[in-house]
Scaffold this motif. Structure first.
Motif, PDB file in Angstrom:
ATOM      1  N   ARG A   9       0.836  -1.211   0.000  1.00 39.30           N
ATOM      2  CA  ARG A   9       0.000   0.000   0.000  1.00 39.30           C
ATOM      3  C   ARG A   9       0.862   1.249   0.000  1.00 39.30           C
ATOM      4  O   ARG A   9       0.575   2.216  -0.710  1.00 39.30           O
ATOM      5  CB  ARG A   9      -0.925  -0.020   1.218  1.00 39.30           C
ATOM      6  CG  ARG A   9      -2.060  -0.998   1.070  1.00 39.30           C
ATOM      7  CD  ARG A   9      -3.033  -0.903   2.243  1.00 39.30           C
ATOM      8  NE  ARG A   9      -4.000  -1.980   2.170  1.00 39.30           N
ATOM      9  CZ  ARG A   9      -4.265  -2.831   3.155  1.00 39.30           C
ATOM     10  NH1 ARG A   9      -3.634  -2.711   4.315  1.00 39.30           N
ATOM     11  NH2 ARG A   9      -5.143  -3.793   2.993  1.00 39.30           N
ATOM     12  N   ARG A  10       1.931   1.239   0.800  1.00 39.91           N
ATOM     13  CA  ARG A  10       2.824   2.392   0.831  1.00 39.91           C
ATOM     14  C   ARG A  10       3.509   2.593  -0.525  1.00 39.91           C
ATOM     15  O   ARG A  10       3.647   3.720  -1.007  1.00 39.91           O
ATOM     16  CB  ARG A  10       3.888   2.215   1.916  1.00 39.91           C
ATOM     17  CG  ARG A  10       3.409   2.732   3.265  1.00 39.91           C
ATOM     18  CD  ARG A  10       4.528   2.717   4.280  1.00 39.91           C
ATOM     19  NE  ARG A  10       4.444   1.423   4.966  1.00 39.91           N
ATOM     20  CZ  ARG A  10       5.448   0.589   5.195  1.00 39.91           C
ATOM     21  NH1 ARG A  10       6.644   0.913   4.806  1.00 39.91           N
ATOM     22  NH2 ARG A  10       5.273  -0.549   5.794  1.00 39.91           N
ATOM     23  N   GLU A  12       2.348   1.718  -3.429  1.00 36.86           N
ATOM     24  CA  GLU A  12       1.343   2.205  -4.373  1.00 36.86           C
ATOM     25  C   GLU A  12       1.065   3.693  -4.145  1.00 36.86           C
ATOM     26  O   GLU A  12       0.929   4.468  -5.100  1.00 36.86           O
ATOM     27  CB  GLU A  12       0.055   1.401  -4.230  1.00 36.86           C
ATOM     28  CG  GLU A  12      -1.025   1.776  -5.216  1.00 36.86           C
ATOM     29  CD  GLU A  12      -0.623   1.486  -6.653  1.00 36.86           C
ATOM     30  OE1 GLU A  12      -1.067   2.229  -7.539  1.00 36.86           O
ATOM     31  OE2 GLU A  12       0.145   0.536  -6.892  1.00 36.86           O
ATOM     32  N   ALA A  13       1.017   4.101  -2.885  1.00 36.19           N
ATOM     33  CA  ALA A  13       0.784   5.515  -2.587  1.00 36.19           C
ATOM     34  C   ALA A  13       1.949   6.372  -3.086  1.00 36.19           C
ATOM     35  O   ALA A  13       1.743   7.452  -3.645  1.00 36.19           O
ATOM     36  CB  ALA A  13       0.592   5.703  -1.083  1.00 36.19           C
ATOM     37  N   GLU A  14       3.193   5.903  -2.912  1.00 36.88           N
ATOM     38  CA  GLU A  14       4.350   6.649  -3.401  1.00 36.88           C
ATOM     39  C   GLU A  14       4.347   6.716  -4.923  1.00 36.88           C
ATOM     40  O   GLU A  14       4.707   7.724  -5.510  1.00 36.88           O
ATOM     41  CB  GLU A  14       5.642   6.000  -2.904  1.00 36.88           C
ATOM     42  CG  GLU A  14       5.896   6.210  -1.432  1.00 36.88           C
ATOM     43  CD  GLU A  14       7.136   5.485  -0.950  1.00 36.88           C
ATOM     44  OE1 GLU A  14       7.795   4.792  -1.772  1.00 36.88           O
ATOM     45  OE2 GLU A  14       7.453   5.592   0.240  1.00 36.88           O
ATOM     46  N   ARG A  15       3.932   5.650  -5.559  1.00 31.34           N
ATOM     47  CA  ARG A  15       3.867   5.626  -7.015  1.00 31.34           C
ATOM     48  C   ARG A  15       2.839   6.625  -7.530  1.00 31.34           C
ATOM     49  O   ARG A  15       3.056   7.303  -8.523  1.00 31.34           O
ATOM     50  CB  ARG A  15       3.499   4.211  -7.477  1.00 31.34           C
ATOM     51  CG  ARG A  15       4.365   3.729  -8.599  1.00 31.34           C
ATOM     52  CD  ARG A  15       4.086   2.313  -9.001  1.00 31.34           C
ATOM     53  NE  ARG A  15       4.946   1.389  -8.273  1.00 31.34           N
ATOM     54  CZ  ARG A  15       4.525   0.454  -7.434  1.00 31.34           C
ATOM     55  NH1 ARG A  15       3.252   0.284  -7.220  1.00 31.34           N
ATOM     56  NH2 ARG A  15       5.358  -0.321  -6.819  1.00 31.34           N
ATOM     57  N   GLU A  16       1.714   6.735  -6.840  1.00 36.13           N
ATOM     58  CA  GLU A  16       0.675   7.679  -7.252  1.00 36.13           C
ATOM     59  C   GLU A  16       1.142   9.117  -7.070  1.00 36.13           C
ATOM     60  O   GLU A  16       0.756   9.996  -7.825  1.00 36.13           O
ATOM     61  CB  GLU A  16      -0.608   7.427  -6.477  1.00 36.13           C
ATOM     62  CG  GLU A  16      -1.331   6.164  -6.904  1.00 36.13           C
ATOM     63  CD  GLU A  16      -2.538   5.863  -6.039  1.00 36.13           C
ATOM     64  OE1 GLU A  16      -2.812   6.633  -5.085  1.00 36.13           O
ATOM     65  OE2 GLU A  16      -3.194   4.848  -6.302  1.00 36.13           O
ATOM     66  N   ARG A  17       1.970   9.362  -6.066  1.00 40.51           N
ATOM     67  CA  ARG A  17       2.494  10.709  -5.836  1.00 40.51           C
ATOM     68  C   ARG A  17       3.626  11.043  -6.797  1.00 40.51           C
ATOM     69  O   ARG A  17       4.053  12.176  -6.878  1.00 40.51           O
ATOM     70  CB  ARG A  17       3.003  10.838  -4.406  1.00 40.51           C
ATOM     71  CG  ARG A  17       1.858  10.972  -3.401  1.00 40.51           C
ATOM     72  CD  ARG A  17       2.401  11.195  -2.031  1.00 40.51           C
ATOM     73  NE  ARG A  17       2.732   9.863  -1.500  1.00 40.51           N
ATOM     74  CZ  ARG A  17       3.433   9.629  -0.403  1.00 40.51           C
ATOM     75  NH1 ARG A  17       3.914  10.631   0.294  1.00 40.51           N
ATOM     76  NH2 ARG A  17       3.654   8.414   0.013  1.00 40.51           N
ATOM     77  N   GLY A  18       4.118  10.051  -7.496  1.00 35.74           N
ATOM     78  CA  GLY A  18       5.182  10.285  -8.473  1.00 35.74           C
ATOM     79  C   GLY A  18       6.579  10.194  -7.897  1.00 35.74           C
ATOM     80  O   GLY A  18       7.534  10.578  -8.558  1.00 35.74           O
ATOM     81  N   GLY A  22       6.833   3.978 -11.948  1.00 32.30           N
ATOM     82  CA  GLY A  22       6.007   2.792 -12.092  1.00 32.30           C
ATOM     83  C   GLY A  22       6.636   1.772 -13.018  1.00 32.30           C
ATOM     84  O   GLY A  22       7.711   1.980 -13.589  1.00 32.30           O
ATOM     85  N   SER A  25       6.622   3.172 -16.658  1.00 34.03           N
ATOM     86  CA  SER A  25       7.082   4.540 -16.872  1.00 34.03           C
ATOM     87  C   SER A  25       8.308   4.546 -17.778  1.00 34.03           C
ATOM     88  O   SER A  25       9.145   3.658 -17.735  1.00 34.03           O
ATOM     89  CB  SER A  25       7.412   5.210 -15.545  1.00 34.03           C
ATOM     90  OG  SER A  25       8.504   4.571 -14.949  1.00 34.03           O
TER      91      SER A  25
END
Length: 85
Positions: A9-10, A12-18, A22, A25
């Protein structure tokens, strides 16, 4: 099991924040330090390759089947190892 889920989850959250790239990418071309080899470098590599091929061919051709030491003649008289005549 919950540690793994929390870590996923962490991530995934970091990936969403850029913050973390990914899986799909693409790297930015300006950020990457890509150096192109110039024609002079390629010519130097080609010349070195030609020199190696010529040297290998020269060594291979210099190797002749008759270059080994000849076998002693069976009819030739042998030297006496005892010092007698």
């Amino acid at each position: 099991m919950s540690y793994i889920l929390d870590a996923l989850r962490r991530a995934e959250a970091e990936r969403e924040r850029g913050l973390v790239p990914g899986l799909h990418s693409q790297p930015n071309a300006s950020a990457a330090t890509v150096q192109r080899r110039g024609p002079l470098t390629l010519a130097a590599f080609a010349a070195a390759g030609v020199v190696l091929v010529v040297a290998a061919a020269g060594l291979w051709l210099a190797r002749t089947p008759g270059s080994a030491a000849p076998a002693p003649d069976a009819d030739a008289p042998h030297a006496d190892t005892q010092g007698r005549g």
